[in-house]
Design an enzyme around this catalytic site. Structure first.
Site, PDB file in Angstrom:
ATOM      1  N   GLY A 285       0.790  -1.223   0.000  1.00  0.00           N
ATOM      2  CA  GLY A 285       0.000   0.000   0.000  1.00  0.00           C
ATOM      3  C   GLY A 285       0.821   1.271   0.000  1.00  0.00           C
ATOM      4  CE  LYS A 405      17.784   9.358   3.715  1.00  0.00           C
ATOM      5  NZ  LYS A 405      17.603   9.361   2.247  1.00  0.00           N
ATOM      6  CG  ASN A 442      16.144  11.459  -1.042  1.00  0.00           C
ATOM      7  OD1 ASN A 442      17.063  10.724  -0.709  1.00  0.00           O
ATOM      8  ND2 ASN A 442      15.697  12.427  -0.285  1.00  0.00           N
ATOM      9  CB  THR A 467      18.116  20.372   6.696  1.00  0.00           C
ATOM     10  OG1 THR A 467      18.562  19.829   5.459  1.00  0.00           O
ATOM     11  CG2 THR A 467      16.854  19.665   7.140  1.00  0.00           C
ATOM     12  NE  ARG A 534      15.110  16.516   9.034  1.00  0.00           N
ATOM     13  CZ  ARG A 534      14.129  16.023   8.267  1.00  0.00           C
ATOM     14  NH1 ARG A 534      12.878  16.114   8.679  1.00  0.00           N
ATOM     15  NH2 ARG A 534      14.411  15.448   7.117  1.00  0.00           N
ATOM     16  CD  GLU A 537      18.001  15.380   7.613  1.00  0.00           C
ATOM     17  OE1 GLU A 537      16.995  15.165   6.925  1.00  0.00           O
ATOM     18  OE2 GLU A 537      18.382  16.528   7.933  1.00  0.00           O
TER      19      GLU A 537
END
Length: 605
Positions: A285, A405, A442, A467, A534, A537
């Site tokens: 989903g 990542k 991303n 950021t 953050r 990151e």
């Protein structure tokens, strides 16, 4: 006016024109009233009336929408009138009457003028009504005066939408300074800024569907300088297949501006891999999982199992697939949590899929920093459950969705995904199932990506929060990501990490600026603020670490990284003790484990 009344009106108008035009022409040609006998005039009128209605029916003059009349309709009038005059002359010759060529020639001209005029008056009225509406509609400039641009202009001129076309821009010098559909072609792209200013343009439509990404990027850069909202015409294949209509002009999306062509993959190998197979997708989903389901369905598996934790999202993709597939594929839904080991093993044992795409995961970096135990539970234990269930039930290929990542991770999310990669790599050595991982950058437009956040901030008038001014990311579209997953499964030999060549990384702040311009604002109107990096990151991401060099390529845009090994006892120890550790200790162990493993490998190598 109903269709029947419309046809009847046209028949009556044409009949009056045919009868009266003969007598009008006689008065013009015989000013002294020395005319042919009444019997001959009636014969001419009757034969003309009969032949006119025959050819009007043949060329469907009563079935045409004359409010949209153009050159083709004028040609139709010319054919019908000309052939009706010729037929009338032939009839008069056959019955032995004298043929009044002067009267017929003049009548032909009168018919063209009156019948053509009666038809085009509908168009004139429509255009007059259209020009009055331009005062309340958004003034629109179309880039591209080719067939696509003309299609858009015609649709917008005669629709009740909010856009009204005023002019074209086109680099084709042969079209410049001409008029198309009554709209001027002002010049090339270099005239864009002046055109926007002079015509007070409020909206720009790019109507060149054949543009590649780089050409679109260049045109958009010029459009963005005008600070006017820019949209795009749908792709021709979507128009032809009926997916969209011309009126569905879409906004330019960031995916259009990647500056590279989307990756096209080998559909033949994917078809052999999926067609007539039972396929299971976890996280079906989600943004990526649902797109994988759409892509998989195109290759006609025998059964597609949608497994997910959220009932609403699973219901939504189930209804979409059933609607589009017309029941050609059996769709099965399973609501299950991948951390429920017994349920996952039960599902895998019941359906015995040939292929498993594992897309279920926690992916939000800051949230996982605050909840490391949940990241382990879902990303590590959940993956372990699904992968081991696949191995025990003789799944042929298992494809895990990973992330860039996971390379030299600095976040809990990245570390847990790296451990998940290690788990499937280790299982690949023990099992007959082929286990592979696919690393994404991303994904534009996915849930949790910056695009929905930025759009929401723009809609509220700003500011957009970024950021760090130097933060960069690799980007790809949802369809690209999903195709890569399918290609990985088709090319899998076992143990690989597949990576897409995503071109050059993009600065997040540049993406934010592009979105501001795309929305028709300037940076003076929508402020960009910097919130600071953050927890977890990085300023930049990598797709492979130095120990995972590009091993070989399976596609011009897809390469395989060398798999790395890790002692399985470390993962076992973590899973046995993580629930007893405080969050900060747990975060430290995760990052130490995943980064320390690469150091150990460095020594071995």
């Amino acid at each position: 006016m109903s269709y029947q009344k419309r046809v009847l009106s046209l028949i009556v108008i044409d009949s009056l024109i045919v009868f009266t035009s003969v007598y009008i022409c006689c008065f013009i040609l015989f000013p002294g009233f020395i005319m042919p006998a009444v019997k001959q005039l009636v014969l001419i009128s009757t034969t003309l009336l009969l032949s006119h209605h025959i050819f009007a029916y043949k060329y469907k003059m009563y079935q045409r929408a004359w409010e949209y009349a153009s050159v083709s309709e004028m040609v139709t009038v010319l054919k019908a009138v000309t052939f009706s005059i010729i037929t009338a002359a032939i009839i008069q010759l056959i019955i032995g009457q004298h043929v009044y060529f002067r009267i017929l020639t003049t009548t032909w001209m009168m018919h063209m003028f009156l019948i053509g005029g009666s038809r085009f008056s509908w168009r004139i009225y429509k255009d007059k009504h259209f020009s009055e509406k331009t005062k309340v509609k958004k003034r629109t400039l179309i880039i591209g005066a080719g067939s696509a641009g003309i299609l858009v202009a015609r649709q917008l001129k005669h629709s009740n939408g909010e856009l009204i076309p005023l002019a074209f821009i086109d680099d084709d010098k042969q079209k410049q300074h001409l008029e198309i559909l009554g709209l001027p072609v002002l010049g090339g792209l270099n005239m864009l800024k002046d055109a926007v200013k002079d015509l007070k343009i409020e909206n720009i439509i790019i109507a060149i569907p054949s543009l590649n990404k780089r050409e679109l990027h260049n045109i958009y850069e010029e459009c963005s300088k005008t600070m006017v909202n820019t949209q795009m015409m749908p792709m021709f294949e979507d128009l032809v297949t009926g997916k969209v209509s011309v009126s569905e002009i879409r906004n330019v999306e960031p995916g259009d501006l990647l500056g590279r062509m989307p990756v096209e993959l080998d559909t033949n190998s994917i078809s052999k891999f999926i067609t007539n197979s039972v396929v299971l997708v976890t996280g079906a989903g989600g943004s990526i999982g649902s797109e994988i389901c759409r892509q998989v369905s195109q290759f006609k598996p025998s059964k597609l199992i949608l497994l997910g934790h959220g009932e609403n999202s699973i219901y939504t993709i189930e209804m979409e697939l059933k609607s589009s597939l017309c029941n050609n594929i059996e769709i099965v839904t399973e609501i299950a949590d991948i951390t429920d080991r017994d349920k996952i093993f039960s599902i895998m044992n019941e359906y015995r899929p040939r292929v498993v795409f594992h897309a279920a995961a926690h992916k939000h970096v800051p949230l996982m920093e605050r909840n490391p135990e949940e990241a382990i539970k879902n990303n590590v234990i959940g993956t372990k459950n699904v992968a081991e269930a696949a191995g025990e039930n003789y799944v042929e290929t298992f494809v895990m969705i990973s992330t860039d990542k996971a390379v030299n991770p600095t976040s809990v999310m990245g570390a847990t995904k790296r451990i998940a990669e290690m788990i499937v790599q280790e299982l690949n050595q023990k099992s007959n199932t082929r286990f592979v991982a696919v690393r994404f950058g991303n994904v534009l437009g996915s849930r949790g990506s910056v695009i929905p956040l930025f759009k929401n901030q723009i809609s509220k008038g700003g500011p957009i929060t970024v950021t760090h001014p130097d933060m960069t990311r690799y980007f790809m579209t949802i369809p690209e990501a999903s195709r890569l997953v399918l290609q990985a499964g088709a090319r899998a030999e076992g143990g690989e990490i597949f990576v897409l060549d995503m071109g050059e990384p993009v600065k997040i702040v540049d993406l934010a600026k592009n979105l501001i311009r795309l929305s028709g604002y300037s940076e003076d109107e929508i402020e960009i603020t910097y919130s600071g990096i953050r927890p977890g990151e990085k300023l930049f991401e990598e797709i492979l670490n130095q120990n995972e060099a590009k091993d070989y390529q399976v596609h011009p845009k897809i390469f395989v990284g060398k798999p790395v090994n890790l002692e399985s006892t470390k993962i076992t120890d973590l899973l046995e003790t993580y629930s007893y550790l405080d969050r900060e200790t747990l975060k430290g162990i995760l990052l130490y484990m995943t980064n320390q493993s690469t150091e150990n490998i460095k020594v071995v190598v």
